[in-house]
Design a protein around this motif. Sequence first.
Motif, PDB file in Angstrom:
ATOM      1  N   VAL A 229       0.838  -1.206   0.000  1.00  0.00           N
ATOM      2  CA  VAL A 229       0.000   0.000   0.000  1.00  0.00           C
ATOM      3  C   VAL A 229       0.873   1.256   0.000  1.00  0.00           C
ATOM      4  O   VAL A 229       1.714   1.447   0.885  1.00  0.00           O
ATOM      5  N   ILE A 230       0.680   2.071  -1.035  1.00  0.00           N
ATOM      6  CA  ILE A 230       1.430   3.312  -1.196  1.00  0.00           C
ATOM      7  C   ILE A 230       0.471   4.472  -0.973  1.00  0.00           C
ATOM      8  O   ILE A 230      -0.514   4.617  -1.699  1.00  0.00           O
ATOM      9  N   ASP A 231       0.769   5.279   0.026  1.00  0.00           N
ATOM     10  CA  ASP A 231      -0.129   6.374   0.424  1.00  0.00           C
ATOM     11  C   ASP A 231       0.439   7.702  -0.055  1.00  0.00           C
ATOM     12  O   ASP A 231       1.464   8.172   0.444  1.00  0.00           O
ATOM     13  N   VAL A 232      -0.232   8.320  -1.021  1.00  0.00           N
ATOM     14  CA  VAL A 232       0.246   9.593  -1.586  1.00  0.00           C
ATOM     15  C   VAL A 232      -0.382  10.784  -0.866  1.00  0.00           C
ATOM     16  O   VAL A 232       0.208  11.860  -0.796  1.00  0.00           O
ATOM     17  N   GLY A 233      -1.562  10.581  -0.299  1.00  0.00           N
ATOM     18  CA  GLY A 233      -2.338  11.699   0.250  1.00  0.00           C
ATOM     19  C   GLY A 233      -1.616  12.496   1.336  1.00  0.00           C
ATOM     20  O   GLY A 233      -0.864  11.927   2.134  1.00  0.00           O
ATOM     21  N   ILE A 234      -1.847  13.791   1.307  1.00  0.00           N
ATOM     22  CA  ILE A 234      -1.397  14.652   2.404  1.00  0.00           C
ATOM     23  C   ILE A 234      -2.535  15.636   2.662  1.00  0.00           C
ATOM     24  O   ILE A 234      -2.818  16.498   1.832  1.00  0.00           O
ATOM     25  N   THR A 235      -3.207  15.468   3.789  1.00  0.00           N
ATOM     26  CA  THR A 235      -4.297  16.372   4.144  1.00  0.00           C
ATOM     27  C   THR A 235      -4.015  16.934   5.533  1.00  0.00           C
ATOM     28  O   THR A 235      -3.612  16.185   6.434  1.00  0.00           O
ATOM     29  N   GLY A 245      -1.290  23.376  14.995  1.00  0.00           N
ATOM     30  CA  GLY A 245      -2.757  23.370  14.965  1.00  0.00           C
ATOM     31  C   GLY A 245      -3.328  22.322  14.010  1.00  0.00           C
ATOM     32  O   GLY A 245      -4.539  22.200  13.866  1.00  0.00           O
ATOM     33  N   PHE A 246      -2.458  21.572  13.326  1.00  0.00           N
ATOM     34  CA  PHE A 246      -2.968  20.539  12.423  1.00  0.00           C
ATOM     35  C   PHE A 246      -2.033  19.326  12.426  1.00  0.00           C
ATOM     36  O   PHE A 246      -0.852  19.433  12.787  1.00  0.00           O
ATOM     37  N   ALA A 247      -2.594  18.198  12.006  1.00  0.00           N
ATOM     38  CA  ALA A 247      -1.788  16.980  11.806  1.00  0.00           C
ATOM     39  C   ALA A 247      -1.861  16.617  10.324  1.00  0.00           C
ATOM     40  O   ALA A 247      -2.863  16.918   9.668  1.00  0.00           O
ATOM     41  N   LEU A 248      -0.803  15.997   9.795  1.00  0.00           N
ATOM     42  CA  LEU A 248      -0.824  15.550   8.397  1.00  0.00           C
ATOM     43  C   LEU A 248      -1.358  14.125   8.342  1.00  0.00           C
ATOM     44  O   LEU A 248      -0.866  13.251   9.059  1.00  0.00           O
ATOM     45  N   LYS A 249      -2.369  13.931   7.509  1.00  0.00           N
ATOM     46  CA  LYS A 249      -2.954  12.592   7.366  1.00  0.00           C
ATOM     47  C   LYS A 249      -2.858  12.120   5.923  1.00  0.00           C
ATOM     48  O   LYS A 249      -3.054  12.912   4.991  1.00  0.00           O
ATOM     49  N   GLY A 250      -2.587  10.853   5.747  1.00  0.00           N
ATOM     50  CA  GLY A 250      -2.576  10.275   4.411  1.00  0.00           C
ATOM     51  C   GLY A 250      -3.976   9.842   3.997  1.00  0.00           C
ATOM     52  O   GLY A 250      -4.952  10.050   4.733  1.00  0.00           O
ATOM     53  N   LYS A 260      -2.394  -5.601   7.758  1.00  0.00           N
ATOM     54  CA  LYS A 260      -2.734  -6.506   6.657  1.00  0.00           C
ATOM     55  C   LYS A 260      -1.718  -6.478   5.516  1.00  0.00           C
ATOM     56  O   LYS A 260      -1.755  -7.318   4.611  1.00  0.00           O
ATOM     57  N   CYS A 261      -0.816  -5.489   5.544  1.00  0.00           N
ATOM     58  CA  CYS A 261       0.056  -5.241   4.380  1.00  0.00           C
ATOM     59  C   CYS A 261       1.351  -6.036   4.451  1.00  0.00           C
ATOM     60  O   CYS A 261       1.843  -6.357   5.535  1.00  0.00           O
ATOM     61  N   SER A 262       1.938  -6.260   3.261  1.00  0.00           N
ATOM     62  CA  SER A 262       3.331  -6.739   3.227  1.00  0.00           C
ATOM     63  C   SER A 262       4.256  -5.522   3.363  1.00  0.00           C
ATOM     64  O   SER A 262       5.251  -5.575   4.075  1.00  0.00           O
ATOM     65  N   TYR A 263       3.903  -4.446   2.658  1.00  0.00           N
ATOM     66  CA  TYR A 263       4.659  -3.193   2.727  1.00  0.00           C
ATOM     67  C   TYR A 263       3.667  -2.035   2.752  1.00  0.00           C
ATOM     68  O   TYR A 263       2.634  -2.095   2.087  1.00  0.00           O
ATOM     69  N   ILE A 264       4.042  -0.964   3.461  1.00  0.00           N
ATOM     70  CA  ILE A 264       3.172   0.229   3.484  1.00  0.00           C
ATOM     71  C   ILE A 264       4.027   1.483   3.704  1.00  0.00           C
ATOM     72  O   ILE A 264       5.043   1.427   4.407  1.00  0.00           O
ATOM     73  N   THR A 265       3.620   2.584   3.074  1.00  0.00           N
ATOM     74  CA  THR A 265       4.329   3.863   3.296  1.00  0.00           C
ATOM     75  C   THR A 265       3.616   4.642   4.401  1.00  0.00           C
ATOM     76  O   THR A 265       2.380   4.688   4.432  1.00  0.00           O
ATOM     77  N   PRO A 266       4.366   5.271   5.294  1.00  0.00           N
ATOM     78  CA  PRO A 266       3.734   6.121   6.309  1.00  0.00           C
ATOM     79  C   PRO A 266       3.511   7.549   5.779  1.00  0.00           C
ATOM     80  O   PRO A 266       4.103   7.935   4.781  1.00  0.00           O
ATOM     81  N   VAL A 267       2.673   8.298   6.461  1.00  0.00           N
ATOM     82  CA  VAL A 267       2.510   9.746   6.199  1.00  0.00           C
ATOM     83  C   VAL A 267       2.549  10.448   7.539  1.00  0.00           C
ATOM     84  O   VAL A 267       1.732  10.122   8.400  1.00  0.00           O
ATOM     85  N   PRO A 268       3.468  11.369   7.775  1.00  0.00           N
ATOM     86  CA  PRO A 268       4.551  11.769   6.876  1.00  0.00           C
ATOM     87  C   PRO A 268       5.679  10.726   6.902  1.00  0.00           C
ATOM     88  O   PRO A 268       5.606   9.742   7.639  1.00  0.00           O
ATOM     89  N   GLY A 269       6.702  10.960   6.079  1.00  0.00           N
ATOM     90  CA  GLY A 269       7.880  10.081   6.084  1.00  0.00           C
ATOM     91  C   GLY A 269       7.865   9.048   4.976  1.00  0.00           C
ATOM     92  O   GLY A 269       8.647   8.097   5.020  1.00  0.00           O
ATOM     93  N   GLY A 270       6.954   9.202   4.014  1.00  0.00           N
ATOM     94  CA  GLY A 270       6.888   8.241   2.914  1.00  0.00           C
ATOM     95  C   GLY A 270       7.071   8.903   1.563  1.00  0.00           C
ATOM     96  O   GLY A 270       8.164   9.365   1.228  1.00  0.00           O
TER      97      GLY A 270
END
Length: 290
Positions: A229-235, A245-250, A260-270
């Motif tokens: 799972v590759i997470d591109v989102g940044i909200t 005042g905010f947190a970054l969410k993927g 459940k994943c074999s591999y996954i990217t974190p947000v932030p840091g991915g």
Amino acid sequence: MQILDGKIVSQAVKDDLIQKLALHHAEGKKTPHLAAVLVGTNGASETYVASKVKNCAETGFKSTLIRLDENVTEEVLLENIERLNADADVDGILVQLPLPKHFNEEKIINSIHPDKDVDGFHPMNIGKMVQGLPTYIPATPYGILLMLEHYKIETSGKHAVVIGRSNIVGRPMSILLSRNAYPGNCTVTVCHSRTKNLKEICLQADIIVAALGIAEFLKADMVKEGAVVIDVGITRVPDASKKSGFALKGDVDFADVAPKCSYITPVPGGVGLMTIAALLMNTFHASAQR
Ligand code: NAD
């Protein structure tokens, strides 16, 4: 489950560029020079541009930041791009998106000389990418390819589901994953806001690239056991506990999906860090070609 660590991979890309640059200098070649244009004071855009400038410095590249007022005319922005197009010392030009509403983004992107279009958004470069010719690949999909390559993730024959069809992420990602190369050779399904049965489609995916811009959209019940799972989102989500005042969410509900994943990217840091590394790669190639 293994984390695909953008910090480690982007640093490896930068270390490699630092070595290449030393060889470059030994041959008497010029220092790569990236020019970034920022219109207005959008908080997220400010952060992205500052990070690009900082990463240039860390890698030994030259950078120039041109700041323009939110209310400048399109003509003024085009004049600035023309000047950068003509400047022999500038190798790469990027205009930070999104632009304020009164700009025609397509016209602005098309005004950047294709040889200096290190974001890879110019139609000529997109056309080359589609045909598999050497070109600048848009930085976010390119960064994801570098990540898959670093971790030697098998892609051939896999079913990849790309959620999102934007010109800068989803569409180029889907084309690149289906090309006859590594990473690639996937069977790709592109999903978007009108897709029906998204959950059923995602459940068939060996690889999911989530690029829709909705915080924590992808849940565990949409993901097959062992998927990548590759997470591109940044909200930016309001969070009173943070100084900003905010947190970054993927786009992925990480805590829910990760087990459940074999591999996954974190947000932030991915993917965000890989996007900048890929931009540096494109800038280096722009400089090396001249
Ligand atoms: P966009 O708004 O241009 O495109 C979003 C896409 O998602 C559209 O194609 C739309 O059809 C699709 N979509 C929207 N709602 C959907 C739904 N409910 N189901 C399925 N598809 C849906 O966005 P973008 O520019 O591609 O960016 C996507 C996200 O990635 C944003 O959060 C953005 O901030 C982030 N982003 C991150 C990086 C990075 O370096 N990590 C780079 C670019 C964009």
